[in-house]
Enzyme design. Structure first.
Site, mmCIF file in Angstrom:
data_model
loop_
_atom_site.group_PDB
_atom_site.id
_atom_site.type_symbol
_atom_site.label_atom_id
_atom_site.label_comp_id
_atom_site.label_asym_id
_atom_site.label_seq_id
_atom_site.Cartn_x
_atom_site.Cartn_y
_atom_site.Cartn_z
ATOM 1 N N PHE A 1 0.828 -1.196 0.000
ATOM 2 C CA PHE A 1 0.000 0.000 0.000
ATOM 3 C C PHE A 1 0.872 1.261 0.000
ATOM 4 C CE2 PHE A 1 -2.791 -3.162 1.864
ATOM 5 C CZ PHE A 1 -4.046 -2.845 1.359
ATOM 6 N N ASP A 2 0.387 2.290 -0.688
ATOM 7 C CA ASP A 2 0.851 3.643 -0.432
ATOM 8 C C ASP A 2 0.251 4.050 0.916
ATOM 9 O OD1 ASP A 2 1.762 6.349 -0.967
ATOM 10 O OD2 ASP A 2 -0.306 6.816 -1.478
#
Length: 226
Positions: free
Chosen positions: A8-9
């Site tokens: 994930f960002d």
């Protein structure tokens, strides 16, 4: 679950990132009423700095120094102090995006989770602690520590090494930024999911594997994949 690893960002992917609210809170602690005109000026400097950072033209220290230079001179305090105060304010107002806690909880035990972020170290660790997410992510790779920012392929390759170099077909990158998250993931040879909050069109020929409008939809999509 199709994917064994989901990366994930952080900003605007897992966490709300309201820069104006953070700046307003920070400057209120200097007895300054930070308004929309102040914010417009800040962003006129800040946005280009982040583009330059992602392109490898400047480093994190240069970004943090330059974006607060005007206010440093005006207030007679160092840019380092202003950056720390800003990141503290951002941590104070940080909230997970709607659906983030449900999504992360539902994936634990089904896939191994990680974060690759261009955000700054001082903020990331505090947010993970305060939101209760810290134990959910096997690896947290921060560009400021690594020395290269997304979309540079080297930050993805570094993460893959930490992960034990899994089959790339089993890895998914999730993020809201086409140019850092999605292009970076594509160039690294992994599937990507664009978290397209605002219904934007893809640009510059960047094509995610799939896209969703929010984390609730991502939850349903991931659990439907075989």
């Amino acid at each position: 679950m199709k994917y064994q690893w989901i990366l994930f960002d952080a900003d605007e992917t897992l966490f709300d990132f309201d820069i104006f609210a953070g700046l307003k809170l920070m400057f209120s602690r200097f007895d300054i009423d930070f308004d929309n005109n102040d914010f417009a000026f800040y962003q006129s400097v800040n946005k280009q700095l982040w583009v330059d950072y992602q392109q490898g033209l400047i480093d994190a220290a240069q970004l943090q120094h330059t974006r607060f230079l005007h206010w440093s001179e005006k207030l007679g305090v160092t840019t380092k102090r202003l950056n720390s105060d800003f990141l503290a304010a951002m941590a104070d107002i940080c909230q997970p995006l709607p659906g983030a806690k449900k999504l992360v909880s539902s994936l634990e035990g089904k896939a191994t989770l990680g974060i690759i972020t261009n955000g700054l170290t001082e903020l990331q660790n505090v947010r993970l602690e305060r939101t209760g997410f810290k134990s959910s992510f096997e690896h947290v790779v921060i560009s400021e520590q690594f020395g290269k920012a997304k979309p540079d392929v080297s930050i993805f390759e570094h993460t893959f090494e930490l992960m034990g170099n899994p089959d790339k077909n089993t890895v998914l990158m999730v993020g809201d930024n086409l140019h850092s998250d999605i292009l970076g993931g594509v160039n690294a040879g992994i599937d990507t999911c664009w978290l397209n909050h605002h219904g934007k069109e893809t640009v510059d020929g960047i094509t995610p594997t799939f896209e969703v409008k929010d984390l609730h939809q991502l939850h349903d999509e991931l659990h439907a994949l075989k």
